[in-house]
Design a protein around this motif. Structure first.
Motif, PDB file in Angstrom:
ATOM      1  N   ALA A 177      51.346  41.121  34.781  1.00  0.00           N
ATOM      2  CA  ALA A 177      50.272  41.667  33.941  1.00  0.00           C
ATOM      3  C   ALA A 177      48.986  40.840  34.032  1.00  0.00           C
ATOM      4  N   PRO A 178      49.049  39.485  33.979  1.00  0.00           N
ATOM      5  CA  PRO A 178      47.805  38.720  34.112  1.00  0.00           C
ATOM      6  C   PRO A 178      47.091  38.927  35.439  1.00  0.00           C
ATOM      7  N   SER A 179      47.847  39.116  36.529  1.00  0.00           N
ATOM      8  CA  SER A 179      47.180  39.329  37.816  1.00  0.00           C
ATOM      9  C   SER A 179      46.327  40.592  37.790  1.00  0.00           C
ATOM     10  N   ILE A 180      46.817  41.624  37.099  1.00  0.00           N
ATOM     11  CA  ILE A 180      46.039  42.865  36.959  1.00  0.00           C
ATOM     12  C   ILE A 180      44.890  42.662  35.975  1.00  0.00           C
ATOM     13  N   ALA A 181      45.182  41.983  34.849  1.00  0.00           N
ATOM     14  CA  ALA A 181      44.155  41.784  33.828  1.00  0.00           C
ATOM     15  C   ALA A 181      43.030  40.894  34.334  1.00  0.00           C
ATOM     16  N   PHE A 182      43.375  39.806  35.036  1.00  0.00           N
ATOM     17  CA  PHE A 182      42.341  38.893  35.518  1.00  0.00           C
ATOM     18  C   PHE A 182      41.511  39.521  36.634  1.00  0.00           C
ATOM     19  N   THR A 183      42.125  40.413  37.404  1.00  0.00           N
ATOM     20  CA  THR A 183      41.346  41.132  38.414  1.00  0.00           C
ATOM     21  C   THR A 183      40.308  42.022  37.745  1.00  0.00           C
ATOM     22  N   ALA A 184      40.739  42.734  36.698  1.00  0.00           N
ATOM     23  CA  ALA A 184      39.798  43.585  35.962  1.00  0.00           C
ATOM     24  C   ALA A 184      38.715  42.746  35.295  1.00  0.00           C
ATOM     25  N   GLY A 185      39.107  41.614  34.705  1.00  0.00           N
ATOM     26  CA  GLY A 185      38.118  40.753  34.074  1.00  0.00           C
ATOM     27  C   GLY A 185      37.175  40.118  35.072  1.00  0.00           C
ATOM     28  N   GLY A 186      37.706  39.708  36.223  1.00  0.00           N
ATOM     29  CA  GLY A 186      36.880  39.061  37.230  1.00  0.00           C
ATOM     30  C   GLY A 186      35.824  39.972  37.809  1.00  0.00           C
ATOM     31  N   ARG A 187      36.124  41.263  37.928  1.00  0.00           N
ATOM     32  CA  ARG A 187      35.145  42.216  38.450  1.00  0.00           C
ATOM     33  C   ARG A 187      33.973  42.394  37.496  1.00  0.00           C
ATOM     34  N   ARG A 188      34.186  42.112  36.216  1.00  0.00           N
ATOM     35  CA  ARG A 188      33.136  42.313  35.231  1.00  0.00           C
ATOM     36  C   ARG A 188      32.461  41.013  34.809  1.00  0.00           C
ATOM     37  N   LEU A 189      33.219  39.916  34.816  1.00  0.00           N
ATOM     38  CA  LEU A 189      32.676  38.647  34.326  1.00  0.00           C
ATOM     39  C   LEU A 189      32.479  37.601  35.415  1.00  0.00           C
ATOM     40  N   GLY A 190      33.180  37.768  36.554  1.00  0.00           N
ATOM     41  CA  GLY A 190      33.125  36.761  37.596  1.00  0.00           C
ATOM     42  C   GLY A 190      34.334  35.834  37.508  1.00  0.00           C
ATOM     43  N   PRO A 191      34.803  35.301  38.648  1.00  0.00           N
ATOM     44  CA  PRO A 191      36.022  34.486  38.650  1.00  0.00           C
ATOM     45  C   PRO A 191      35.898  33.198  37.847  1.00  0.00           C
ATOM     46  N   THR A 192      34.732  32.546  37.878  1.00  0.00           N
ATOM     47  CA  THR A 192      34.581  31.295  37.137  1.00  0.00           C
ATOM     48  C   THR A 192      34.664  31.531  35.640  1.00  0.00           C
ATOM     49  N   ALA A 193      33.992  32.570  35.145  1.00  0.00           N
ATOM     50  CA  ALA A 193      34.042  32.883  33.717  1.00  0.00           C
ATOM     51  C   ALA A 193      35.462  33.214  33.281  1.00  0.00           C
ATOM     52  N   VAL A 194      36.182  33.983  34.090  1.00  0.00           N
ATOM     53  CA  VAL A 194      37.566  34.322  33.764  1.00  0.00           C
ATOM     54  C   VAL A 194      38.428  33.068  33.699  1.00  0.00           C
ATOM     55  N   ASN A 195      38.248  32.156  34.653  1.00  0.00           N
ATOM     56  CA  ASN A 195      39.033  30.929  34.675  1.00  0.00           C
ATOM     57  C   ASN A 195      38.780  30.097  33.427  1.00  0.00           C
ATOM     58  N   VAL A 196      37.511  29.990  33.014  1.00  0.00           N
ATOM     59  CA  VAL A 196      37.175  29.202  31.828  1.00  0.00           C
ATOM     60  C   VAL A 196      37.728  29.847  30.566  1.00  0.00           C
ATOM     61  N   ILE A 197      37.513  31.156  30.412  1.00  0.00           N
ATOM     62  CA  ILE A 197      37.954  31.845  29.194  1.00  0.00           C
ATOM     63  C   ILE A 197      39.464  31.775  29.043  1.00  0.00           C
ATOM     64  N   ARG A 198      40.182  32.001  30.136  1.00  0.00           N
ATOM     65  CA  ARG A 198      41.650  32.009  30.029  1.00  0.00           C
ATOM     66  C   ARG A 198      42.182  30.631  29.683  1.00  0.00           C
ATOM     67  N   LEU A 199      41.572  29.564  30.214  1.00  0.00           N
ATOM     68  CA  LEU A 199      42.039  28.214  29.920  1.00  0.00           C
ATOM     69  C   LEU A 199      41.741  27.827  28.473  1.00  0.00           C
ATOM     70  N   ILE A 200      40.562  28.188  27.974  1.00  0.00           N
ATOM     71  CA  ILE A 200      40.234  27.885  26.582  1.00  0.00           C
ATOM     72  C   ILE A 200      41.144  28.662  25.632  1.00  0.00           C
ATOM     73  N   ALA A 201      41.331  29.957  25.915  1.00  0.00           N
ATOM     74  CA  ALA A 201      42.207  30.774  25.069  1.00  0.00           C
ATOM     75  C   ALA A 201      43.633  30.244  25.088  1.00  0.00           C
ATOM     76  N   ALA A 202      44.121  29.867  26.269  1.00  0.00           N
ATOM     77  CA  ALA A 202      45.484  29.340  26.371  1.00  0.00           C
ATOM     78  C   ALA A 202      45.629  28.015  25.628  1.00  0.00           C
ATOM     79  N   THR A 203      44.609  27.157  25.682  1.00  0.00           N
ATOM     80  CA  THR A 203      44.664  25.881  24.967  1.00  0.00           C
ATOM     81  C   THR A 203      44.792  26.103  23.469  1.00  0.00           C
TER      82      THR A 203
END
Length: 356
Positions: free
Chosen positions: A36-62
């Motif tokens: 599920a995350p591979s699909i969700a992060f692909t959708a998020g990356g197309r709209r926000l960019g890979p760097t933004a997705v990486n930052v948001i997911r790490l902060i949310a996970a923390t």
């Protein structure tokens, strides 16, 4: 008498095998959770960019992992010695900051199919690093299981999609392939450093850190280490705007000027946040649980099955059955996992009896 004597022996044998099967179950859960995350992060990356997705997911996970740790342990900060903390911090930098950033960029450069194909080398890197740094000696059944699983996953991913592949610029292709290999190596190295950070190889078992607080420490440091990447990306964008008047003229449109852009932001944030629960929180947690109980190469192999687990999802979303090759590759990969899980205890004695 045979029952009375054999039952304790059988119970002792099952007790000895229990940690191994817990490790395999955690690894399989990791692979399932990352679909599920591979699909969700692909959708998020197309709209926000890979760097933004990486930052948001790490902060949310923390934040989520810290809440879980507070509820579970009664305090916010995990208890560990300085050596464990720095090893887990280094694992976050290598595996989640550098490795995932390289992988996300490779997805954009060469596409997920080729990038995932190269990522099948991660178990080979993990097994090699485990043997060199933790003296994890793999038996013939484990080596065979890793080889069969990697072959099956590679077979699934290597299938060319219908309609052929887009032509890539040679420089872009080289860059993407290099970044995919960097991602594969960093993923394996990050898992090994996490295992060392929990205490394997240099501390007594009583001093080990459990997988959950280890995951919290690893991801929290990874989020901190993303700050220099964000700063570098911001500086690079400002430089491009200063050098390109046409791009500078379009820059105001990057904001939230239109309803379409606002919807894209909401969808991207929702996809990234939802993927963070299953991926960086539960998925990374389960991967460390697998590494805690199994050799690094074996754990990495069992955690590398998302391309196989995603086949039913593709059938459901696209409404089309996978090819015969994809199904065969999935069966080969599952067969490799069966060899890893049951080879020494089930197939080994049967083979020895047959040969004798």
């Amino acid at each position: 008498v045979g029952f009375e004597v054999g039952a304790p022996l059988q119970s002792a044998r099952m007790a000895a095998l229990a940690p191994e099967f817990v490790g395999f179950a955690a690894g399989l859960a990791t692979s399932a959770l990352w679909v599920a995350p591979s699909i969700a992060f692909t959708a998020g990356g197309r709209r926000l960019g890979p760097t933004a997705v990486n930052v948001i997911r790490l902060i949310a996970a923390t934040v989520l992992l810290a809440i879980i740790h507070r509820v579970w342990q009664g305090h916010w900060i995990p208890e560990m010695n300085a050596g464990q903390m720095w090893l887990l911090a280094l694992s976050g930098l290598v595996g989640l900051t550098i490795g995932d950033q390289a992988l996300f960029t490779a997805f954009v450069a060469i596409g997920p199919r080729l990038a995932q194909l190269i990522m099948t080398t991660a178990p080979i890197f993990a097994a090699t690093l485990g043997a060199l740094l933790l003296d994890e000696r793999l038996g013939p059944w484990e080596i065979g299981g890793i080889a069969v699983t990697v072959l099956g996953v590679a077979w699934v991913v290597a299938e060319r999609p219908r309609g052929g592949l887009p032509t890539l610029d040679r420089a872009v292709r080289r860059k993407g392939i290099l970044l995919a290999f960097v991602g594969a190596f960093c993923q394996a190295a990050g898992l090994l450093l996490s295992k060392q950070g929990m205490g394997h190889g240099w501390l007594s078992e009583a001093d080990y850190v459990a997988p959950q607080p280890a995951t919290l420490t690893r991801i929290a440091f990874a989020a901190v280490f993303m700050a220099p990447i964000l700063w570098w990306r911001w500086r690079a964008r400002r430089r491009r705007l200063a050098e390109d008047p046409a791009l500078r003229a379009k820059a105001p449109a990057v904001g939230l000027a239109t309803p379409r852009m606002r919807r894209a932001l909401i969808v991207g944030l929702t996809a990234t946040m939802s993927g963070s629960v299953a991926g960086p929180v539960l998925g990374v947690w389960m991967s460390l649980a697998a590494a805690d109980r199994r050799p690094t190469g074996v754990a990495q192999t069992v955690c590398s099955l998302p391309p196989v687990f995603i086949l039913p999802v593709v059938i459901f979303i696209e409404g089309a059955a996978p090819s015969t090759r994809a199904i065969a590759g999935a069966f080969v990969a599952v067969g490799g996992v069966v060899l890893l899980a049951l080879g020494p205890s089930v197939f080994g004695p049967a083979l020895a009896g047959w040969l004798s």
